[in-house]
Write a protein that holds these residues in place. Structure first.
Motif, PDB file in Angstrom:
ATOM      1  N   GLU A  14       0.812  -1.210   0.000  1.00 34.08           N
ATOM      2  CA  GLU A  14       0.000   0.000   0.000  1.00 34.08           C
ATOM      3  C   GLU A  14       0.853   1.272   0.000  1.00 34.08           C
ATOM      4  O   GLU A  14       0.489   2.262  -0.637  1.00 34.08           O
ATOM      5  N   ASN A  15       1.990   1.258   0.690  1.00 39.31           N
ATOM      6  CA  ASN A  15       2.845   2.456   0.707  1.00 39.31           C
ATOM      7  C   ASN A  15       3.390   2.774  -0.681  1.00 39.31           C
ATOM      8  O   ASN A  15       3.462   3.931  -1.071  1.00 39.31           O
ATOM      9  N   LEU A  16       3.765   1.757  -1.423  1.00 35.56           N
ATOM     10  CA  LEU A  16       4.244   1.977  -2.785  1.00 35.56           C
ATOM     11  C   LEU A  16       3.107   2.485  -3.661  1.00 35.56           C
ATOM     12  O   LEU A  16       3.302   3.381  -4.484  1.00 35.56           O
ATOM     13  N   ASN A  17       1.908   1.943  -3.464  1.00 32.11           N
ATOM     14  CA  ASN A  17       0.748   2.419  -4.212  1.00 32.11           C
ATOM     15  C   ASN A  17       0.454   3.888  -3.908  1.00 32.11           C
ATOM     16  O   ASN A  17       0.107   4.648  -4.812  1.00 32.11           O
ATOM     17  N   LEU A  18       0.588   4.292  -2.644  1.00 32.73           N
ATOM     18  CA  LEU A  18       0.369   5.696  -2.267  1.00 32.73           C
ATOM     19  C   LEU A  18       1.361   6.614  -2.974  1.00 32.73           C
ATOM     20  O   LEU A  18       0.990   7.686  -3.462  1.00 32.73           O
ATOM     21  N   LEU A  19       2.611   6.197  -3.041  1.00 34.67           N
ATOM     22  CA  LEU A  19       3.637   7.000  -3.716  1.00 34.67           C
ATOM     23  C   LEU A  19       3.308   7.133  -5.202  1.00 34.67           C
ATOM     24  O   LEU A  19       3.373   8.227  -5.768  1.00 34.67           O
ATOM     25  N   GLN A  20       2.924   6.043  -5.844  1.00 30.12           N
ATOM     26  CA  GLN A  20       2.602   6.079  -7.265  1.00 30.12           C
ATOM     27  C   GLN A  20       1.346   6.898  -7.543  1.00 30.12           C
ATOM     28  O   GLN A  20       1.286   7.636  -8.525  1.00 30.12           O
TER      29      GLN A  20
END
Length: 84
Positions: A14-20
């Motif tokens: 989820e953290n990577l998705n938030l960044l993207q």
């Protein structure tokens, strides 16, 4: 003397998705967001090499607020870059 340095933030799921998602939301003038976290060892050389064709993106107040909220969620420093 503080010997800590900066390294890539360890983002997954989820953290990577938030960044993207933030990268897509910030719009024109921002090509990529990179997240950093403090490290016990300095790693400036590897970071400098990776940033060779990027420069810090000029962003407006609204974009800054978006990045600040993202930083709080990720517990990392997020910087907006554009291709040089």
């Amino acid at each position: 003397m503080n010997t800590s340095g900066w390294t890539w933030a360890d983002l997954r799921g989820e953290n990577l998705n938030l960044l993207q998602e933030a990268e897509n939301t910030l719009g024109e003038g921002v090509d990529v967001l990179l997240a950093y976290q403090t490290s016990g060892l300095p790693e400036f050389e590897s970071l400098s090499f990776a940033l060779g064709n990027l420069k810090v993106a000029p962003i407006n107040e609204s974009q800054i607020e978006c990045l600040q909220g993202l930083e709080d969620k990720l517990q990392a420093v997020v910087i907006a870059y554009q291709k040089a």
